[in-house]
Design an enzyme around this catalytic site. Structure first.
Site, mmCIF file in Angstrom:
data_model
loop_
_atom_site.group_PDB
_atom_site.id
_atom_site.type_symbol
_atom_site.label_atom_id
_atom_site.label_comp_id
_atom_site.label_asym_id
_atom_site.label_seq_id
_atom_site.Cartn_x
_atom_site.Cartn_y
_atom_site.Cartn_z
ATOM 1 N N HIS A 1 59.527 50.375 48.446
ATOM 2 C CA HIS A 1 60.053 50.539 47.094
ATOM 3 C C HIS A 1 59.469 51.728 46.351
ATOM 4 C CE1 HIS A 1 56.482 48.028 46.850
ATOM 5 N NE2 HIS A 1 56.369 48.338 45.577
ATOM 6 N N PHE B 1 51.073 38.481 45.451
ATOM 7 C CA PHE B 1 51.539 39.781 44.973
ATOM 8 C C PHE B 1 51.765 40.704 46.177
ATOM 9 C CE2 PHE B 1 50.845 44.085 43.242
ATOM 10 C CZ PHE B 1 51.944 44.104 42.418
ATOM 11 N N ASP B 2 52.601 41.758 45.987
ATOM 12 C CA ASP B 2 52.985 42.575 47.154
ATOM 13 C C ASP B 2 51.814 43.281 47.842
ATOM 14 O OD1 ASP B 2 53.038 44.090 44.820
ATOM 15 O OD2 ASP B 2 54.501 45.506 45.563
ATOM 16 N N ALA C 1 43.926 38.864 38.287
ATOM 17 C CA ALA C 1 44.369 40.025 37.486
ATOM 18 C C ALA C 1 44.735 39.656 36.043
ATOM 19 C CB ALA C 1 45.545 40.707 38.179
ATOM 20 N N TYR D 1 23.519 56.597 40.744
ATOM 21 C CA TYR D 1 24.151 56.151 41.990
ATOM 22 C C TYR D 1 23.789 54.693 42.280
ATOM 23 C CZ TYR D 1 25.955 56.422 46.769
ATOM 24 O OH TYR D 1 26.679 56.222 47.917
ATOM 25 N N LYS E 1 44.579 45.170 34.483
ATOM 26 C CA LYS E 1 45.449 44.278 33.718
ATOM 27 C C LYS E 1 44.646 43.652 32.576
ATOM 28 C CE LYS E 1 47.890 44.633 37.684
ATOM 29 N NZ LYS E 1 47.397 45.393 38.856
ATOM 30 N N ASP F 1 43.394 35.310 42.646
ATOM 31 C CA ASP F 1 43.735 36.685 42.316
ATOM 32 C C ASP F 1 43.791 36.639 40.795
ATOM 33 O OD1 ASP F 1 45.085 38.914 41.432
ATOM 34 O OD2 ASP F 1 46.441 38.993 43.144
HETATM 35 N N1 F0G Z 1 47.284 41.224 42.152
HETATM 36 C C1 F0G Z 1 48.242 41.135 41.210
HETATM 37 C C2 F0G Z 1 48.673 39.792 40.720
HETATM 38 C C3 F0G Z 1 48.825 42.300 40.713
HETATM 39 O O1 F0G Z 1 49.777 42.193 39.788
HETATM 40 C C4 F0G Z 1 48.370 43.559 41.197
HETATM 41 C C5 F0G Z 1 48.958 44.796 40.700
HETATM 42 C C6 F0G Z 1 47.365 43.592 42.159
HETATM 43 C C7 F0G Z 1 46.838 42.398 42.619
HETATM 44 C C8 F0G Z 1 46.846 44.880 42.724
HETATM 45 O O2 F0G Z 1 46.022 45.519 41.813
HETATM 46 O O3 F0G Z 1 47.190 47.659 41.272
HETATM 47 O O4 F0G Z 1 44.781 47.319 40.751
HETATM 48 O O5 F0G Z 1 45.525 47.612 43.082
HETATM 49 N N2 F0G Z 1 50.023 44.824 40.031
HETATM 50 C C9 F0G Z 1 50.620 45.979 39.416
HETATM 51 C C10 F0G Z 1 51.925 45.577 38.779
HETATM 52 C C11 F0G Z 1 50.687 47.217 40.236
HETATM 53 O O6 F0G Z 1 52.663 46.465 38.333
HETATM 54 O O7 F0G Z 1 52.201 44.382 38.671
HETATM 55 P P1 F0G Z 1 45.882 47.117 41.737
#
Ligand code: F0G
Length: 459
Positions: free
Chosen positions: A450, A124-125, A217, A72, A258, A215
């Site tokens: 979506h 990102f969304d 990713a 833990y 990613k 960000d």
């Molecule tokens: N930032 C970026 C640039 C992303 O593409 C994503 C996720 C996230 C943050 C959020 O990360 O999914 O681990 O919570 N993108 C995915 C996509 C879902 O299909 O592009 P997460």
């Protein structure tokens, strides 16, 4: 003859694909209310819905899974991951989270309040969702070239320095708790940000006293593009480029699903210990103790290994070249796509594919539906459905880009399968004029519609 590049790994285990007929798929997509997220994975032949959490781990990552320490507190897997983050990114402190949006959640919980401004390059969304949920505003400062799918600007993820400085001048510093650079920029088409732009944004943000985060990713794919496209970097290793990239920011959020090639995981990393302390409380409340934050020990161990593998040139070259192969084959059939070809996906321009279908009829979603029916290929709409409604006026937002994304999982498919996808796109393109009408919404959720939207054909 010059030898071609080579994929630096081979297959040890395979996963069988369930095939289907066009008649099956027409029935299934109707039952799914023309929403790709409602399809079962065994109804899909090539799944390009996302590159997130869908990659294939290596033998060494699986070996790390076996060595995971599930304590833990103070797990050795945590310590191993911390060391990798220190060595690779140069950040001394980090907090694990279960995925990328959880990293956004704990960071923004500590930083954002109502009315705040968060500049960035096409957030990102989930990032935008977390900002708007807190009644703050995400301000897009991406360069204009990003919104012209025919422009061949090599770094379409770049921020426009004038747009950014205007935001810094317009609002007091206290209103701008953070600026976020998304590398690569997913929403503009997996497009990279140049080292020069990163340096300039960093300098400007320092001048105005604004905290700057990535960000991150797809940070490794971004580093690959810097090596390929920015002159001073062609002789540097990816790890050297990554190390330099992270010297210009105060921290990052990461979706490890990613570029770290794991199925689940994320983190926030910091240069500044006081900010770490502030965010740590939210990690404990929402995710778990600071040495696991929503991750199993074995997952942290595999993540450390994945970060190392993903920043090797051979892997990145084969990764990005596969997307290029899919993109160039599609272009050879006349398919309009975002250029240059991005790092993790190709983005088909639905406005140019179906110019006779208005954005109010979701042409990119229609294209995704038609591609699925044609060949069982699952893509995703990055257009009007995703852009959602304005949270205040509830009016539909019509984005500049209306795209259908085909995101390629890491180390999963081969070029035979990419060719299959390109030919499927061609067949849909050849009968584009038979499509007279798009789709209409019959049910939608209040936020992030979506994922669960129900659609029907317009007769
Ligand atoms: N930032 C970026 C640039 C992303 O593409 C994503 C996720 C996230 C943050 C959020 O990360 O999914 O681990 O919570 N993108 C995915 C996509 C879902 O299909 O592009 P997460």
């Amino acid at each position: 003859m010059k030898l071609p590049y080579i994929k630096p790994y081979k297959t040890k285990m395979v996963e069988n694909i369930t095939t289907s007929t066009k008649t099956d798929r027409e029935k299934w997509i109707k039952e799914a209310y023309y929403n790709m997220f409602n399809l079962r994975s065994d109804q899909v032949i090539i799944d390009l819905l996302t590159d997130s959490g869908t990659g294939a781990m290596s033998d060494n990552q699986w070996a790390e899974m076996m060595k995971g320490d599930e304590s833990y507190a103070g797990s050795t897997s945590f310590l191993k991951l911390r060391q990798t983050i220190r060595d690779l990114l140069g950040f001394h402190s980090f907090l694990p989270t279960h995925q990328g949006r959880a990293a956004e959640n704990i960071l923004f919980s500590a930083l954002l309040k109502e009315g705040d401004i968060v500049p960035g390059n096409s957030h990102f969304d989930t990032t935008k969702g977390h900002i708007e949920m807190r009644k703050a505003n995400a301000v897009d400062c991406t360069i204009d070239e990003a919104f012209d799918t025919e422009s061949t600007h090599p770094f379409k993820g770049n921020l426009d320095l004038n747009k950014l400085e205007n935001v810094y001048k317009k609002y007091p510093k206290e209103k701008i708790p953070i600026t976020i650079i998304t590398i690569t920029c997913n929403s503009s088409g997996g497009q990279p940000v140049s080292m020069q732009n990163i340096k300039d944004v960093s300098k400007l943000s320092k001048k105005y006293g604004i905290t700057l985060f990535y960000d991150a990713a797809r940070f490794a794919e971004n580093a690959y593009f810097i090596k390929e496209r920015e002159d001073n970097y062609k002789d540097k290793t990816i790890k050297e480029i990554v190390k330099e990239m992270f010297t210009y920011v105060d921290g990052c959020t990461m979706s490890s699903k990613k570029d770290a090639i794991v199925n689940m995981g994320g983190f926030v990393a910091f240069r500044d210990r006081p900010l770490y302390e502030k965010v740590a409380n939210f990690d404990i409340i929402y995710e778990g103790f600071v040495t696991y934050g929503g991750m199993a020990g074995r997952d942290m161990a595999a993540l450390a290994q994945g970060l190392d593998e993903a920043t090797e040139y051979g892997y990145l070259q084969s990764r990005v070249k596969q997307i290029e192969y899919l993109g160039e084959t599609s272009q050879s059939y006349g398919i309009p796509i975002q250029t240059p070809i991005g790092g993790h996906a190709i983005f088909v321009d639905a406005k140019r594919f179906y110019p006779h279908i208005p954005q109010s009829e979701f042409p990119a979603q229609l294209l995704a539906v038609e591609l699925y029916k044609e060949a069982g290929v699952r893509g995703v709409e990055i257009g009007t459905l995703l852009a959602d409604r304005n949270p205040i006026t509830r009016e539909n937002r019509y984005p500049k880009l209306e795209l259908m994304r085909l995101a390629v999982p890491r180390r999963v498919y081969n070029n035979n399968q990419m060719k299959y996808v390109a030919v499927a796109l061609k067949n849909v393109f050849d009968r584009r004029n038979e499509m007279k009408k798009g789709l209409k919404i019959i049910w939608e959720a209040d936020i992030m519609r979506h994922f669960t939207v129900k659609l029907d054909k317009i007769n």
